[in-house]
Design a protein around this motif. Structure first.
Motif, PDB file in Angstrom:
ATOM      1  N   GLN A   1      25.442 -45.839  -2.454  1.00 55.56           N
ATOM      2  CA  GLN A   1      25.314 -46.177  -3.864  1.00 55.56           C
ATOM      3  C   GLN A   1      24.077 -47.042  -4.048  1.00 55.56           C
ATOM      4  OE1 GLN A   1      29.186 -48.118  -3.072  1.00 55.56           O
ATOM      5  NE2 GLN A   1      28.556 -49.555  -4.661  1.00 55.56           N
ATOM      6  N   LEU A   2      23.560 -47.032  -5.268  1.00 49.69           N
ATOM      7  CA  LEU A   2      22.356 -47.806  -5.546  1.00 49.69           C
ATOM      8  C   LEU A   2      22.334 -48.258  -6.998  1.00 49.69           C
ATOM      9  CD1 LEU A   2      20.541 -45.518  -7.138  1.00 49.69           C
ATOM     10  CD2 LEU A   2      19.976 -44.789  -4.823  1.00 49.69           C
ATOM     11  N   HIS A   3      21.357 -49.080  -7.317  1.00 48.45           N
ATOM     12  CA  HIS A   3      21.166 -49.634  -8.657  1.00 48.45           C
ATOM     13  C   HIS A   3      20.051 -48.834  -9.317  1.00 48.45           C
ATOM     14  CE1 HIS A   3      20.192 -52.371 -11.885  1.00 48.45           C
ATOM     15  NE2 HIS A   3      21.174 -53.208 -11.532  1.00 48.45           N
ATOM     16  N   THR A   4      20.396 -47.975 -10.258  1.00 48.57           N
ATOM     17  CA  THR A   4      19.381 -47.075 -10.797  1.00 48.57           C
ATOM     18  C   THR A   4      18.342 -47.787 -11.663  1.00 48.57           C
ATOM     19  OG1 THR A   4      20.908 -46.472 -12.576  1.00 48.57           O
ATOM     20  CG2 THR A   4      20.798 -45.019 -10.686  1.00 48.57           C
ATOM     21  N   GLY A   5      18.715 -48.901 -12.272  1.00 46.26           N
ATOM     22  CA  GLY A   5      17.718 -49.670 -13.006  1.00 46.26           C
ATOM     23  C   GLY A   5      16.655 -50.226 -12.086  1.00 46.26           C
ATOM     24  N   SER A   6      17.096 -50.803 -10.962  1.00 49.29           N
ATOM     25  CA  SER A   6      16.151 -51.321  -9.976  1.00 49.29           C
ATOM     26  C   SER A   6      15.318 -50.191  -9.380  1.00 49.29           C
ATOM     27  CB  SER A   6      16.916 -52.057  -8.874  1.00 49.29           C
ATOM     28  OG  SER A   6      16.032 -52.586  -7.907  1.00 49.29           O
ATOM     29  N   MET A   7      15.949 -49.047  -9.122  1.00 48.37           N
ATOM     30  CA  MET A   7      15.234 -47.886  -8.597  1.00 48.37           C
ATOM     31  C   MET A   7      14.079 -47.494  -9.511  1.00 48.37           C
ATOM     32  SD  MET A   7      16.678 -43.969  -8.152  1.00 48.37           S
ATOM     33  CE  MET A   7      16.841 -43.746  -9.942  1.00 48.37           C
ATOM     34  N   MET A   8      14.372 -47.344 -10.802  1.00 49.10           N
ATOM     35  CA  MET A   8      13.350 -46.886 -11.728  1.00 49.10           C
ATOM     36  C   MET A   8      12.274 -47.948 -11.961  1.00 49.10           C
ATOM     37  SD  MET A   8      13.938 -43.794 -12.330  1.00 49.10           S
ATOM     38  CE  MET A   8      12.765 -43.570 -13.660  1.00 49.10           C
ATOM     39  N   ARG A   9      12.682 -49.207 -12.035  1.00 49.16           N
ATOM     40  CA  ARG A   9      11.676 -50.263 -12.219  1.00 49.16           C
ATOM     41  C   ARG A   9      10.722 -50.302 -11.039  1.00 49.16           C
ATOM     42  NH1 ARG A   9      12.744 -56.465 -14.328  1.00 49.16           N
ATOM     43  NH2 ARG A   9      10.588 -57.181 -14.091  1.00 49.16           N
ATOM     44  N   ASN A  10      11.255 -50.132  -9.833  1.00 51.09           N
ATOM     45  CA  ASN A  10      10.388 -50.125  -8.656  1.00 51.09           C
ATOM     46  C   ASN A  10       9.495 -48.899  -8.611  1.00 51.09           C
ATOM     47  OD1 ASN A  10      10.758 -52.374  -6.459  1.00 51.09           O
ATOM     48  ND2 ASN A  10      12.775 -52.085  -7.388  1.00 51.09           N
ATOM     49  N   LEU A  11      10.001 -47.747  -9.057  1.00 51.05           N
ATOM     50  CA  LEU A  11       9.149 -46.554  -9.107  1.00 51.05           C
ATOM     51  C   LEU A  11       8.001 -46.750 -10.103  1.00 51.05           C
ATOM     52  CD1 LEU A  11      11.724 -43.615  -8.898  1.00 51.05           C
ATOM     53  CD2 LEU A  11       9.954 -44.187  -7.224  1.00 51.05           C
ATOM     54  N   TYR A  12       8.289 -47.384 -11.236  1.00 43.13           N
ATOM     55  CA  TYR A  12       7.215 -47.679 -12.191  1.00 43.13           C
ATOM     56  C   TYR A  12       6.193 -48.642 -11.590  1.00 43.13           C
ATOM     57  CZ  TYR A  12       8.924 -45.280 -16.368  1.00 43.13           C
ATOM     58  OH  TYR A  12       9.272 -44.322 -17.286  1.00 43.13           O
ATOM     59  N   GLN A  13       6.657 -49.606 -10.815  1.00 41.31           N
ATOM     60  CA  GLN A  13       5.734 -50.547 -10.177  1.00 41.31           C
ATOM     61  C   GLN A  13       4.878 -49.860  -9.120  1.00 41.31           C
ATOM     62  OE1 GLN A  13       8.443 -53.608  -8.866  1.00 41.31           O
ATOM     63  NE2 GLN A  13       8.452 -54.648 -10.844  1.00 41.31           N
ATOM     64  N   ILE A  14       5.473 -48.922  -8.387  1.00 38.61           N
ATOM     65  CA  ILE A  14       4.700 -48.150  -7.411  1.00 38.61           C
ATOM     66  C   ILE A  14       3.629 -47.326  -8.120  1.00 38.61           C
ATOM     67  CG2 ILE A  14       4.830 -46.247  -5.744  1.00 38.61           C
ATOM     68  CD1 ILE A  14       7.641 -47.325  -5.003  1.00 38.61           C
ATOM     69  N   ALA A  15       4.031 -46.694  -9.243  1.00 42.65           N
ATOM     70  CA  ALA A  15       3.070 -45.907 -10.020  1.00 42.65           C
ATOM     71  C   ALA A  15       1.930 -46.783 -10.528  1.00 42.65           C
ATOM     72  CB  ALA A  15       3.783 -45.217 -11.183  1.00 42.65           C
ATOM     73  N   ALA A  16       2.272 -47.974 -11.007  1.00 41.58           N
ATOM     74  CA  ALA A  16       1.236 -48.888 -11.518  1.00 41.58           C
ATOM     75  C   ALA A  16       0.288 -49.317 -10.407  1.00 41.58           C
ATOM     76  CB  ALA A  16       1.889 -50.111 -12.154  1.00 41.58           C
ATOM     77  N   ALA A  17       0.844 -49.587  -9.221  1.00 38.93           N
ATOM     78  CA  ALA A  17       0.005 -49.997  -8.092  1.00 38.93           C
ATOM     79  C   ALA A  17      -0.960 -48.898  -7.683  1.00 38.93           C
ATOM     80  CB  ALA A  17       0.891 -50.397  -6.912  1.00 38.93           C
ATOM     81  N   LYS A  18      -0.569 -47.656  -7.920  1.00 39.93           N
ATOM     82  CA  LYS A  18      -1.435 -46.517  -7.585  1.00 39.93           C
ATOM     83  C   LYS A  18      -2.342 -46.130  -8.754  1.00 39.93           C
ATOM     84  CE  LYS A  18       1.647 -44.530  -4.081  1.00 39.93           C
ATOM     85  NZ  LYS A  18       0.675 -44.699  -2.978  1.00 39.93           N
ATOM     86  N   LYS A  19      -2.338 -46.945  -9.806  1.00 40.39           N
ATOM     87  CA  LYS A  19      -3.190 -46.755 -10.982  1.00 40.39           C
ATOM     88  C   LYS A  19      -2.877 -45.460 -11.722  1.00 40.39           C
ATOM     89  CE  LYS A  19      -6.929 -49.679  -9.241  1.00 40.39           C
ATOM     90  NZ  LYS A  19      -8.379 -49.801  -8.962  1.00 40.39           N
ATOM     91  N   ILE A  20      -1.591 -45.119 -11.762  1.00 35.02           N
ATOM     92  CA  ILE A  20      -1.120 -44.024 -12.607  1.00 35.02           C
ATOM     93  C   ILE A  20      -0.904 -44.603 -13.998  1.00 35.02           C
ATOM     94  CG2 ILE A  20       0.798 -42.426 -13.037  1.00 35.02           C
ATOM     95  CD1 ILE A  20       1.170 -42.444  -9.909  1.00 35.02           C
ATOM     96  N   HIS A  21      -1.504 -43.997 -15.009  1.00 38.40           N
ATOM     97  CA  HIS A  21      -1.423 -44.533 -16.360  1.00 38.40           C
ATOM     98  C   HIS A  21      -0.174 -43.984 -17.053  1.00 38.40           C
ATOM     99  CE1 HIS A  21      -3.282 -46.705 -19.685  1.00 38.40           C
ATOM    100  NE2 HIS A  21      -2.850 -45.736 -20.474  1.00 38.40           N
ATOM    101  N   VAL A  22       0.665 -44.864 -17.568  1.00 36.72           N
ATOM    102  CA  VAL A  22       1.916 -44.475 -18.211  1.00 36.72           C
ATOM    103  C   VAL A  22       1.880 -44.855 -19.681  1.00 36.72           C
ATOM    104  CG1 VAL A  22       4.424 -44.794 -18.253  1.00 36.72           C
ATOM    105  CG2 VAL A  22       3.212 -44.766 -16.058  1.00 36.72           C
ATOM    106  N   LEU A  23       2.184 -43.890 -20.537  1.00 34.80           N
ATOM    107  CA  LEU A  23       2.323 -44.141 -21.963  1.00 34.80           C
ATOM    108  C   LEU A  23       3.761 -43.823 -22.369  1.00 34.80           C
ATOM    109  CD1 LEU A  23      -0.947 -42.594 -23.486  1.00 34.80           C
ATOM    110  CD2 LEU A  23      -0.453 -45.007 -23.060  1.00 34.80           C
TER     111      LEU A  23
END
Length: 378
Positions: free
Chosen positions: A170-192
């Motif tokens: 089991q996992l925390h899906t809010g934490s999962m998604m927030r961390n995926l967004y942070q990974i995307a930001a670190a890789k300079k993926i632009h999110v709108l």
């Protein structure tokens, strides 16, 4: 209102555009960036938060309960079912590798299936399913343990026995998604976010995507070499030709308890009902099989008939005599089809889709994103 000179210079042109900011969209964008570090990638999400089920699910890291897999074998055959289990497992391992167990809030407390009178007929299937899965996992995955009924405090006259699976987590899906967004930001993926795609067109030399901007009440056209749709159930509005049926899922959490009598992820009735411990609360969801017609929708909301049944299950079967109150309730939108296999394919030279995750987005979403990135980059 037209774009300014500066906006056209910096925001209109991209190498890749990914539509959908859930687990598949983020996984696709991250995988694309891993394959092409220098690529300019834009991710468009119509909601301020992911719109489907990525942050609204129950947080099961599972690959299918016994009764689910028995029914899948009837449709896909043994080899098809095993292939699907392998993909779900591979997706979970890729997700854990990318985010890390701490970032996921991952706990491997095991999975369990409650067996009522109606599911007793599935018990003789355990040896055959175990033999099939053992070729991949190397162990007997499912074991019956009738003593767990009393240990976990379930209603003895309703729950006849329990099937245990040590591999489920089991996992925390809010934490999962927030961390995926942070990974995307670190890789300079632009999110709108708050940016809904209205139209798209493959012009061979490039693709054009028209998205609505509520702030200026205008459409903005973006251009890219390649376009990937990761909108799961909402893909039906763009690709009505595909077998994509939305499925709304209701979930709630109880008020805090002094002690939750169980840990792990629990399935009932071929996976149509599911519950787990969530800290000091019980999380319970499902029941769309009670009203398939009304739950085949992309509209968020609460079906009172289903809510009443979930409350009854909590009070009479799962935690009898506890008188627990509901603290929060919400719904998420999943996507289904005639089979549980996802759709991952090219729809034109420059447009790909990765959708219809069959209620298993946490498990298979990362792998679908990786497969879609490989398709989009080819």
């Amino acid at each position: 209102m037209s774009l300014s000179f500066w906006e056209r210079q910096s925001f209109q042109n991209w190498d890749y555009i990914v539509v959908g900011g859930g687990i598949v969209g983020l996984s696709t964008a991250i995988s694309l960036k891993e394959k092409a570090p220098g690529a300019d990638i834009l991710l468009l999400e119509r909601g301020l938060l992911p719109s489907g089920a990525s942050t609204k699910n129950a947080g099961f890291a599972c690959f299918g309960s016994l009764t689910e897999l028995v029914e899948d074998i009837k449709i896909l055959g043994e080899e098809g079912c095993l292939a699907l289990v392998k993909r779900r497992w591979a997706g979970l391992q890729k997700l854990r590798q990318r985010v890390g167990d701490a970032g996921l809030g991952f706990q491997q407390n095991g999975g369990y299936e409650l067996v009522s009178e109606g599911e007793v007929k599935y018990l003789p299937e355990i040896p055959g399913v175990n033999t099939l899965l053992k070729s991949f996992f190397g162990i007997d995955v499912f074991q019956e343990d009738v003593q767990l009924v009393q240990k976990f405090g379930f209603h003895k006259s309703v729950v006849k026995t329990v099937i245990a699976n040590p591999l489920e987590g089991q996992l925390h899906t809010g934490s999962m998604m927030r961390n995926l967004y942070q990974i995307a930001a670190a890789k300079k993926i632009h999110v709108l976010t708050g940016c809904e795609v209205k139209q798209h067109e493959d012009l061979q030399s490039h693709v054009e995507v028209s998205a609505f901007s509520p702030g200026t009440n205008t459409d903005i056209t973006f251009k890219a070499k390649k376009l990937a749709f990761c909108t799961n159930a909402f893909a039906s509005q763009y690709f009505p030709e595909f077998d994509i049926k939305p499925g709304r899922g209701l979930v709630f959490v109880t008020e805090p308890m002094k002690q939750v009598p169980f840990q792990g992820t629990f399935h009932m009735d071929q996976g149509f009902y599911y519950f787990r411990n969530a800290g000091d609360r019980i999380l319970l969801g499902g029941g769309r099989n009670l009203d398939f017609d009304k739950e085949t929708t992309t509209d968020f909301g609460v079906n009172e008939v289903i809510l009443a049944e979930l409350k009854r299950l909590l009070a009479e079967v799962i935690a009898p005599g506890s008188s627990l109150k509901i603290d929060q309730q919400w719904s998420g939108i999943m996507a289904f089809g005639k089979t549980k296999e996802p759709i991952v394919k090219k729809v034109s030279d420059n447009i790909t889709i990765g959708v219809r995750l069959g209620g298993m987005g946490v498990a298979i979403g990362t792998l679908v994103g990786e497969e879609l990135a490989a398709l989009a980059g080819s």
